[in-house]
Design a protein around this motif. Structure first.
Motif, PDB file in Angstrom:
ATOM      1  N   ASP A 124     -70.394  17.648  -1.477  1.00  0.00           N
ATOM      2  CA  ASP A 124     -70.091  16.499  -2.581  1.00  0.00           C
ATOM      3  C   ASP A 124     -68.737  15.747  -2.428  1.00  0.00           C
ATOM      4  O   ASP A 124     -68.758  14.887  -2.786  1.00  0.00           O
ATOM      5  CB  ASP A 124     -69.888  17.584  -3.737  1.00  0.00           C
ATOM      6  N   ASN A 141     -72.534  21.915  -2.267  1.00  0.00           N
ATOM      7  CA  ASN A 141     -73.865  21.228  -2.237  1.00  0.00           C
ATOM      8  C   ASN A 141     -74.551  21.147  -3.635  1.00  0.00           C
ATOM      9  O   ASN A 141     -75.584  21.506  -3.990  1.00  0.00           O
ATOM     10  CB  ASN A 141     -74.834  22.019  -1.475  1.00  0.00           C
ATOM     11  N   ASP A 142     -73.578  21.031  -4.765  1.00  0.00           N
ATOM     12  CA  ASP A 142     -74.265  20.614  -6.248  1.00  0.00           C
ATOM     13  C   ASP A 142     -75.051  19.552  -6.492  1.00  0.00           C
ATOM     14  O   ASP A 142     -75.986  19.581  -7.073  1.00  0.00           O
ATOM     15  CB  ASP A 142     -72.848  20.597  -7.058  1.00  0.00           C
ATOM     16  N   ARG A 178     -78.353  20.345  -5.194  1.00  0.00           N
ATOM     17  CA  ARG A 178     -78.915  21.244  -6.141  1.00  0.00           C
ATOM     18  C   ARG A 178     -79.719  20.475  -7.073  1.00  0.00           C
ATOM     19  O   ARG A 178     -80.854  20.924  -7.625  1.00  0.00           O
ATOM     20  CB  ARG A 178     -78.232  22.324  -6.652  1.00  0.00           C
ATOM     21  N   ASP A 179     -79.116  19.534  -7.521  1.00  0.00           N
ATOM     22  CA  ASP A 179     -79.464  18.699  -8.805  1.00  0.00           C
ATOM     23  C   ASP A 179     -80.782  18.060  -8.297  1.00  0.00           C
ATOM     24  O   ASP A 179     -81.489  17.482  -9.264  1.00  0.00           O
ATOM     25  CB  ASP A 179     -78.460  17.674  -9.077  1.00  0.00           C
ATOM     26  N   SER A 196     -82.811  19.022  -5.864  1.00  0.00           N
ATOM     27  CA  SER A 196     -83.858  20.054  -5.266  1.00  0.00           C
ATOM     28  C   SER A 196     -83.821  19.885  -3.870  1.00  0.00           C
ATOM     29  O   SER A 196     -85.072  19.994  -3.250  1.00  0.00           O
ATOM     30  CB  SER A 196     -85.242  19.883  -5.853  1.00  0.00           C
ATOM     31  N   ASN A 253     -82.511  21.394  -0.448  1.00  0.00           N
ATOM     32  CA  ASN A 253     -81.764  22.794   0.524  1.00  0.00           C
ATOM     33  C   ASN A 253     -81.019  22.226   1.545  1.00  0.00           C
ATOM     34  O   ASN A 253     -81.409  21.339   2.251  1.00  0.00           O
ATOM     35  CB  ASN A 253     -82.916  23.653   0.690  1.00  0.00           C
ATOM     36  N   ASN A 311     -71.055  14.228  -9.427  1.00  0.00           N
ATOM     37  CA  ASN A 311     -71.257  15.428 -10.080  1.00  0.00           C
ATOM     38  C   ASN A 311     -70.625  15.653 -11.301  1.00  0.00           C
ATOM     39  O   ASN A 311     -71.199  15.561 -12.494  1.00  0.00           O
ATOM     40  CB  ASN A 311     -70.967  16.763  -9.378  1.00  0.00           C
ATOM     41  N   HIS A 322     -74.916  20.610 -12.235  1.00  0.00           N
ATOM     42  CA  HIS A 322     -74.211  21.420 -11.396  1.00  0.00           C
ATOM     43  C   HIS A 322     -72.921  20.993 -10.964  1.00  0.00           C
ATOM     44  O   HIS A 322     -72.664  20.040 -10.749  1.00  0.00           O
ATOM     45  CB  HIS A 322     -75.040  21.598 -10.211  1.00  0.00           C
ATOM     46  N   GLY A 339     -72.632  25.702  -7.600  1.00  0.00           N
ATOM     47  CA  GLY A 339     -73.700  26.499  -8.346  1.00  0.00           C
ATOM     48  C   GLY A 339     -73.739  26.728  -9.822  1.00  0.00           C
ATOM     49  O   GLY A 339     -74.657  27.035 -10.376  1.00  0.00           O
ATOM     50  N   ILE A 351     -74.356  25.959 -13.535  1.00  0.00           N
ATOM     51  CA  ILE A 351     -74.861  24.971 -14.331  1.00  0.00           C
ATOM     52  C   ILE A 351     -74.225  24.814 -15.651  1.00  0.00           C
ATOM     53  O   ILE A 351     -74.625  25.383 -16.448  1.00  0.00           O
ATOM     54  CB  ILE A 351     -76.477  25.503 -14.548  1.00  0.00           C
ATOM     55  N   LYS A 362     -76.464  30.622 -14.283  1.00  0.00           N
ATOM     56  CA  LYS A 362     -78.018  30.516 -14.497  1.00  0.00           C
ATOM     57  C   LYS A 362     -78.010  29.499 -15.820  1.00  0.00           C
ATOM     58  O   LYS A 362     -79.164  29.258 -16.180  1.00  0.00           O
ATOM     59  CB  LYS A 362     -78.593  31.937 -14.745  1.00  0.00           C
TER      60      LYS A 362
END
Length: 288
Positions: free
Chosen positions: A60, A88-89, A92-93, A95, A97, A126, A194, A198, A200, A235
């Protein structure tokens, strides 16, 4: 013959980015040119041919540096992303990896929100962290300067919740409407869902919606209650604690703390901040 320019930050992924560069270069077809973003890349960008492409390799912070150092709208070449950071937010947003094949992200790098802090304006991809998340980045930076010291953000956050971080009182203004809160632990303004490796923070925020950003205010809870509820943010389930969790959407958000606190912009730390103003892309454009 077209070339692939790989822009990387040697400090990304806790200084282990060289491993990612080697792997990426080996898997990339055609001629590759490796560029260290800490040494600047404006001259490289100006020399690109129309059929060349760019791969941003890092996390990021690498993305944040790129969007603030360049005018993406003026870059005609495709821009791809290879996720290899520690947080790596952004990945993640969308999808993606770490280690996946590079994907085009140019559409995500335009129409970005901005934040004004301490007289300077920055784009962010972000979110803006203000509160214990800023404290964690400040402490992480301090530990990183100690040779051989491993940075464990979870441990830093737990220590912060148990007393190293003191929550602040805050005045929050969203689109002209002001709210006041006591004992604020977190007050991030988000463009994506994110942040913080990680978490949310704002489950309903859509980064493709340039019309709004979302503010999370975690306030009023004691140390033990906050510590018990904090894991739920990974989560997105913290939103169920409506007594001390509030999410407000808007175009312009100003957060003022009654005492200075560290702030982070996509993981990059700004110290001794008393206030910030974040603007959605549509609002930021009007101000220009």
């Amino acid at each position: 013959m077209s070339k692939v320019y790989i822009f990387y930050n040697p400090l990304a992924n806790n200084g282990r980015s060289a491993e990612s560069i080697e792997k990426l270069a080996a898997e990339t077809a055609g001629e590759t040119v490796i560029c260290d973003v800490t040494k600047g890349y404006k001259d490289v960008l100006s020399a690109l041919e129309s059929d060349d492409s760019i791969i941003l390799c890092g996390g990021d912070g690498t993305l944040n540096r790129f969007i603030n150092d360049t005018d993406v709208c003026k870059i005609e070449n495709d821009i791809l992303y290879y996720a290899s950071g520690s947080g790596n937010d952004f990945a993640r947003d969308i999808s993606l990896n770490p280690g996946d094949a590079p994907v085009s992200i140019k559409k995500y790098l335009v129409d970005l929100p901005t934040v004004e802090v301490k007289g300077k304006s920055y784009k962010f991809i972000n979110g803006i962290g203000y509160g214990i998340d800023g404290y964690c980045c400040e402490e992480g930076d301090r530990l990183r300067r100690i040779p051989g010291k491993k940075v464990d953000y979870t441990a830093i956050a737990i220590k912060g919740l148990l007393g190293k971080f003191t929550p602040k009182n805050a005045k929050v203004t969203v689109d002209g409407v002001t709210h006041e809160y006591k004992k604020v632990w977190l007050a991030p303004s988000m463009h994506g869902k994110h942040y913080g490796g990680g978490m949310i923070a704002t489950p309903n925020q859509d980064r493709e919606d340039a019309e709004k950003i979302s503010l999370l205010v975690w306030h009023g809870s004691g140390k033990l209650r906050t510590l018990m509820a904090f894991p739920s943010i990974f989560k997105g389930e913290h939103v169920k604690y409506t007594k001390f969790i509030e999410i407000i959407e808007g175009k312009e958000i100003t957060v003022e703390f009654d005492k200075p606190c560290a702030l982070q912009i996509d993981g990059e730390t700004v110290l001794d901040v008393t206030s910030y103003t974040a603007k959605a892309a549509v609002c930021a454009k009007v101000a220009q």
